[in-house]
Design an enzyme around this catalytic site. Structure first.
Site, PDB file in Angstrom:
ATOM      1  CD  GLU A 199      33.604  41.645  78.533  1.00 24.00           C
ATOM      2  OE1 GLU A 199      33.148  40.961  77.634  1.00 24.00           O
ATOM      3  OE2 GLU A 199      34.479  42.697  79.036  1.00 24.00           O
TER       4      GLU A 199
ATOM      5  CE  LYS B  13      40.016  43.158  87.622  1.00 23.89           C
ATOM      6  NZ  LYS B  13      40.993  42.424  87.083  1.00 23.89           N
TER       7      LYS B  13
ATOM      8  CG  ASP C 257      45.456  38.370  87.290  1.00 25.40           C
ATOM      9  OD1 ASP C 257      45.701  38.648  86.660  1.00 25.40           O
ATOM     10  OD2 ASP C 257      46.016  36.985  87.520  1.00 25.40           O
TER      11      ASP C 257
ATOM     12  CE1 TYR D  43      38.832  45.776  78.091  1.00 21.00           C
ATOM     13  CE2 TYR D  43      40.262  43.147  78.356  1.00 21.00           C
ATOM     14  CZ  TYR D  43      40.146  44.703  78.355  1.00 21.00           C
ATOM     15  OH  TYR D  43      41.108  45.117  79.556  1.00 21.00           O
TER      16      TYR D  43
ATOM     17  CE  LYS E   9      40.184  42.257  91.195  1.00 19.38           C
ATOM     18  NZ  LYS E   9      40.975  42.579  91.958  1.00 19.38           N
TER      19      LYS E   9
ATOM     20  CB  CYS F  87      58.406  56.334 117.576  1.00 22.14           C
ATOM     21  SG  CYS F  87      59.371  55.987 115.703  1.00 22.14           S
TER      22      CYS F  87
ATOM     23  CB  CYS G  82      62.975  58.234 116.669  1.00 21.51           C
ATOM     24  SG  CYS G  82      60.941  58.966 116.465  1.00 21.51           S
TER      25      CYS G  82
ATOM     26  CB  CYS H 236      56.237  58.473 115.269  1.00 27.33           C
ATOM     27  SG  CYS H 236      57.653  59.143 115.457  1.00 27.33           S
TER      28      CYS H 236
ATOM     29  CB  CYS I 177      60.357  60.431 113.560  1.00 29.44           C
ATOM     30  SG  CYS I 177      60.306  58.605 113.204  1.00 29.44           S
TER      31      CYS I 177
HETATM   32  S1  IVH Z   1      37.266  46.558  80.685  1.00 28.83           S
HETATM   33  C1  IVH Z   1      36.436  51.081  80.940  1.00 28.83           C
HETATM   34  N1  IVH Z   1      37.546  43.526  80.898  1.00 28.83           N
HETATM   35  O1  IVH Z   1      41.361  44.503  84.566  1.00 28.83           O
HETATM   36  C2  IVH Z   1      36.887  49.483  80.916  1.00 28.83           C
HETATM   37  N2  IVH Z   1      38.654  44.897  81.855  1.00 28.83           N
HETATM   38  O2  IVH Z   1      41.312  45.888  87.043  1.00 28.83           O
HETATM   39  C3  IVH Z   1      38.189  49.401  82.021  1.00 28.83           C
HETATM   40  N3  IVH Z   1      40.591  42.942  82.900  1.00 28.83           N
HETATM   41  O3  IVH Z   1      42.745  47.461  83.528  1.00 28.83           O
HETATM   42  C4  IVH Z   1      38.600  47.839  80.916  1.00 28.83           C
HETATM   43  N4  IVH Z   1      39.847  41.689  81.816  1.00 28.83           N
HETATM   44  O4  IVH Z   1      43.365  45.222  81.966  1.00 28.83           O
HETATM   45  C5  IVH Z   1      37.986  44.826  80.841  1.00 28.83           C
HETATM   46  N5  IVH Z   1      36.807  41.538  80.356  1.00 28.83           N
HETATM   47  C6  IVH Z   1      37.371  42.405  80.946  1.00 28.83           C
HETATM   48  C7  IVH Z   1      39.115  43.117  81.604  1.00 28.83           C
HETATM   49  C8  IVH Z   1      38.947  43.879  82.150  1.00 28.83           C
HETATM   50  C9  IVH Z   1      41.158  42.244  81.885  1.00 28.83           C
HETATM   51  C10 IVH Z   1      42.176  44.185  83.365  1.00 28.83           C
HETATM   52  C11 IVH Z   1      41.992  45.463  82.520  1.00 28.83           C
HETATM   53  C12 IVH Z   1      41.902  46.516  83.630  1.00 28.83           C
HETATM   54  C13 IVH Z   1      41.815  46.220  85.026  1.00 28.83           C
HETATM   55  C14 IVH Z   1      41.201  46.715  85.657  1.00 28.83           C
END
Ligand code: IVH
Length: 696
Positions: free
Chosen positions: A129, A131, A133, A241, A329, A423, A426, A441, A447
Site C-alpha cells: 500500500e 506510504k 506522508d 492500516y 522509498k 581540528c 581546538c 580530532c 576540544c
Molecule cells: S505500517 C508496524 N503502513 O510510516 C507497522 N505505516 O516509516 C507500522 N506510514 O510510523 C506502520 N503509511 O507513520 C504503515 N501504509 C502504511 C503507512 C505507514 C505511512 C508511516 C507510519 C510509520 C512510518 C514508518
C-alpha cells in the site's frame, strides 16, 4: 523589544506602565506560541517562556482590573510539554525498515523466506500500500466507542489528542456493525489532502499567517492544537492500516484485517493490493510511482507487509521495527545550486565532517542551504570544489546530500579542496586511523566542540531530555566554566548564584532550570546508556544493551571483564543480536578509558538509574538464560533466538552455571555434556515450545 517597564519588577510598576507592559507581554507570548505550535521553530527556551507568563500573572495579580480580554492567562495549558497528557501505548508503535532499491526488496523477501524456512517454491504473499506522508495515530475503541486517540510520540508513549481526533470525519465515533472486538486499537495515518493543504495556505496568507511548508507539517501542527475547535477547522483525513491492542483478533491475514477495518467504518487506502510475491510487489511499486503525481495526497514510498498474521508473529521485531514489513522509498528529490564554501564540523566523538554551505534552493518543498559531504574521501572521489554548481538531494527526513558536481559549469580557476589535518575548533592534530574514512580530532574533551557536542547529546530529547537547557545555554555555560562535563549539570544547583547573575536569567528561570534538572535524576537504563554518547550506540542499540544487562552495575561489571576478548563476558556481549564486533569494540573502548569510568562513577552518585523494565515480565522465560544446541526442527536457530529474546530471555552461546535451560536438538554435543555436569535443565525443542506457549 523591551520597553523601560520591561525591566522593572512587577510590584514596582505604575498603573500606566503595567497597562503597557501587559499589552506588550500578550503580543510577545502570542508570537512565541505561534513560533512553537505553528512553525515548530521556538526562539526561546521553555524556561524563558514560563518567565514571561509568570510576569503576566504577577502584574495581573496587582492590577486585576487591567486583565485584558486577550490575556494569555486565559488560555489553557501554560507549558508546552505538559499541554497533552501522556498515553502509554499498550503495544508499541513501531517504525519501518527502509529499502531504496529493488535489490533491497528482493533481499527482504529472501530474509523472510530464510527466517521462516519457507520452501523456494512457496509464494510469500504481501499486502502493498502507499506510504502516506502524514503522522501516525492510534485510536482506541472500547465496546465500539471511540475513547482515546494518541500520537505516536517515541513509540512507547504518545500524546493524548482524543478531543482533536474526534473532529475528524474519518474517525468514527462508534464502530459499524456488531462484530468489532471489545477492545480495538486502530492505527493509521493522519494526513492532509494536497488540495485542502493549498486552500488552507491561501486562507492563512490572506490572514497574514505564515503558510505551512508541506501537507505533513500542516497535518502534524493541526493535530497538536490545544484548542480542538482549531483542529476541527483543519481538513484532516485518516487512513487506517494497522492495529495495536485487540481483544479478539478475528483476522488471519493482513488483508482480512483491512476488510474488517472497512466494515467497521474506517477509510482504508483503496489502492492497497494483495501481491503474490516479490515481482508482483515491485510491479505495484512502479505503478504507484507513476500515479504518484496524480494522487490527491503526498506519499513517500510503498509499504509491504507479510500477509499471514501467524508469520508476522513468528517474524517478530528487531530494533523497533517489524521484520515482516518494509518501506520501499521513492528516489530522493534533487536540485542544482552553487557551493559557496566547505566548512568543517566537529562532532561529539571528534569526527571532522565536511559541510557544504549552499546558495539556498528549494528541494521537495523545503529550503536547503547546507548539506553533508560525508568525509574526506567522498569530496575527493566526487571532486567537489568551492564555486561548483552541485546536485543535491533530499529523501524524507534524511539530511540533504551533495550527489555530484556539474563539471560543465565549473569556474576556470577552481582548486581541489584540501582537507584540514588540524581540528578547526581546538587546533589539535586530526588523524585518520588506517582503514577508517573519518578523520578525528585528537583533542578529546579538551576540544570544546567535542565537549559541547557531548553535553548537547547528553541533554537531548532521547537522552536526558532536560527542558530549558538548549544548545545556546550549553555553549555559554561551557565557555564560562559552569559546565565541563555531564556531571556538572547535576551540580548546577550549587552554582545557582552564578546562574542568577547571568544576563537574561532571573530568579524564576534559574529555579525552573534547576527543577527540570532535578526531575531527570531518575532515568531509565536505556536512555542513560544512549546519553553517554558512545560511538555507534544509538537509541536502538542502547535498548538492546539495557534489555540484556538490566542494570547499570551489571553492565559496568561485565564491560570491565569483557576487556579480555577471551572472556565469557566478551562472548556474551557479541552474542547480543544486533551487536557485532565493531559496536562491541566501541563500547569496550569507552570503558577502557579512565576518565569515562570516572564519569560513570560520578554520574552514578548523582543519579538514580532505573533497572530496565521488561515489557512482558509475564513470560515464563523472562530473565532466564538459554543456550540452543544441535539442530532445531520447528524453527531456524535465528528465529529461536529472536523469539526467546523478545520474551525477555538472554540467549548465550555457551553453557555455564548461569544457564537456566539448554534446548537441545539432534546432534547436540559438548554443550549437552556441560549441561549435565553443571546440572542445568535440558529441554527438547517440543518441551521448549510448550514452555513458551504455556505463558505466552
Ligand atoms: S505500517 C508496524 N503502513 O510510516 C507497522 N505505516 O516509516 C507500522 N506510514 O510510523 C506502520 N503509511 O507513520 C504503515 N501504509 C502504511 C503507512 C505507514 C505511512 C508511516 C507510519 C510509520 C512510518 C514508518
Amino acid at each position: 523589544m523591551k520597553g523601560a517597564a520591561g525591566k522593572k519588577a512587577a510590584d514596582a510598576l505604575t498603573r500606566a506602565e503595567a497597562e503597557r507592559e501587559l499589552e506588550r507581554l500578550a503580543a510577545e507570548i502570542t508570537r512565541h506560541d505561534t513560533l512553537y505550535h505553528r512553525k515548530d521553530a521556538p526562539e526561546i527556551s521553555d524556561a524563558e517562556y514560563d518567565a514571561l507568563r509568570q510576569r503576566i500573572d504577577a502584574i495581573e495579580a496587582r492590577f486585576p482590573d487591567l486583565v485584558r480580554a486577550d490575556s494569555p492567562s486565559h488560555k489553557v495549558g501554560a507549558k508546552p510539554a505538559e499541554e497533552f497528557a501522556e498515553v502509554r501505548h499498550q503495544r508499541p508503535m513501531l517504525s519501518l525498515q527502509n529499502a531504496f532499491s529493488e535489490d533491497d526488496v528482493r533481499e527482504f523477501f529472501e530474509r523472510v523466506r530464510r527466517f521462516l524456512a519457507i520452501p523456494a517454491e512457496d509464494p510469500i504473499e504481501v499486502v502493498a500500500e502507499p506510504k502516506i506522508d502524514g503522522l501516525s495515530a492510534s485510536l482506541r475503541y472500547e465496546s465500539g466507542v471511540f475513547v482515546q486517540g494518541a500520537t505516536r510520540g517515541d513509540g512507547e508513549t504518545g500524546e493524548d489528542v482524543t478531543r482533536n481526533l474526534k473532529t475528524l470525519e474519518d474517525v468514527p465515533e462508534t464502530l459499524k456493525g456488531r462484530s468489532a472486538p471489545e477492545v480495538l486499537e486502530v492505527r493509521g495515518e493522519v494526513y492532509m489532502a494536497r488540495k485542502d493543504f493549498l486552500a488552507l495556505n491561501e486562507r492563512r496568507k490572506k490572514r497574514e499567517e505564515p503558510p505551512f511548508a508541506n501537507p505533513r507539517n500542516a497535518a502534524a501542527g493541526s493535530v497538536r492544537q490545544l484548542d480542538p475547535s482549531v483542529t476541527a477547522r483543519r481538513p484532516l483525513r485518516f487512513f487506517a492500516y494497522s492495529w495495536g491492542e485487540v481483544s479478539d483478533m478475528q483476522a488471519k491475514t493482513q488483508w482480512d484485517f483491512l476488510q474488517k477495518l472497512k466494515s467497521w467504518g474506517f477509510e482504508v487506502n483503496p489502492r492497497a493490493k494483495l501481491c503474490e510475491g516479490v515481482d508482483d510487489a515491485l510491479e505495484f511499486y512502479r505503478s504507484i510511482g507513476e500515479a504518484r503525481a496524480k494522487l490527491d495526497y503526498d506519499i513517500d514510498g510503498v509499504v509491504y507487509k507479510v500477509n499471514r498474521l501467524d508469520w508476522q508473529q513468528r517474524l517478530g521485531e528487531v530494533s523497533r521495527a517489524p521484520r515482516w514489513a518494509l518501506a520501499h522509498k521513492f528516489p530522493a528529490e534533487r536540485a542544482q545550486t552553487v557551493l559557496n564554501a566547505i566548512t568543517i564540523q566537529v562532532g561529539r566523538t571528534g569526527t571532522l565532517t565536511p559541510v557544504a554551505e549552499l546558495e539556498p534552493v528549494t528541494v521537495g518543498g523545503v529550503v536547503v542551504s547546507r548539506a553533508t559531504l560525508h568525509n574526506e574521501d567522498e569530496i575527493g572521489r566526487k571532486d567537489v570544489r568551492v564555486g561548483d554548481t552541485v546536485v543535491i538531494q533530499r529523501a524524507g527526513d534524511v539530511i540533504p546530500q551533495v550527489v555530484e558536481a556539474v563539471k560543465a559549469k565549473r569556474p576556470k580557476n577552481s582548486k581541489p579542496f584540501v582537507f584540514p589535518d588540524h581540528c578547526p575548533e581546538c587546533g589539535s592534530l586530526a588523524v585518520r586511523p588506517e582503514g577508517e574514512v573519518a578523520r578525528r580530532c585528537t583533542g578529546g574533551l579538551n576540544c570544546p566542540a567535542q565537549a559541547v557536542e557531548r553535553l548537547r547529546h547528553f541533554v537531548s530529547r532521547a537522552a536526558f531530555d532536560i527542558e530549558g537547557l538548549g544548545y545556546k545555554h550549553i555553549e555559554a555555560f561551557f565557555a564560562d566554566g559552569l559546565l565541563r562535563g555531564p556531571v556538572d549539570i547535576f551540580r548546577l544547583k550549587d552554582r545557582a548564584d552564578a546562574l542568577r547573575e547571568r544576563e537574561g536569567w532571573g530568579e524564576q528561570s534559574v529555579a525552573n532550570l534547576l527543577d527540570a534538572i532535578e526531575t531527570r535524576r531518575k532515568i531509565g537504563l536505556d536512555r542513560f546508556m544512549y546519553a553517554l554518547g558512545i560511538r555507534q550506540v544509538g537509541e536502538a542499540t542502547a535498548r538492546l544493551l539495557a534489555k540484556h544487562y538490566l542494570s547499570l552495575d551489571a553492565w559496568r561489571a561485565s564491560m570491565t571483564e569483557a576487556q579480555d576478548a577471551e572472556s565469557q563476558a566478551y562472548q556474551d556481549l557479541t552474542s547480543i543480536d544486533g551487536i557485532g564486533p565493531s559496536v562491541a569494540n566501541d563500547i569496550l573502548a569507552f570503558f577502557a578509558e579512565d576518565h569515562n569510568r570516572d564519569t560513570l562513577d560520578a554520574l552514578a552518585q548523582e543519579l538514580d538509574v532505573q533497572e530496565f523494565e521488561r515489557p512482558a515480565a509475564t513470560s515464563p522465560i523472562a530473565g532466564k538464560t538459554v543456550v540452543f544446541t544441535g539442530t532445531l526442527e520447528r524453527m531456524t536457530r535465528h528465529e529461536a533466538k529472536a523469539r526467546a529474546e523478545s520474551l525477555g530471555a538472554k540467549v548465550s552461546g555457551s553453557v555455564s552455571s548461569k544457564t537456566d535451560y539448554v534446548v537441545a536438538g539432534p546432534g547436540a554435543g559438548s554443550k549437552l555434556k556441560n549441561a549435565a555436569n553443571l546440572g542445568v535443565a535440558v529441554l527438547t525443542e517440543e518441551e521448549w515450545l510448550a514452555l513458551l506457549d504455556g505463558g505466552a
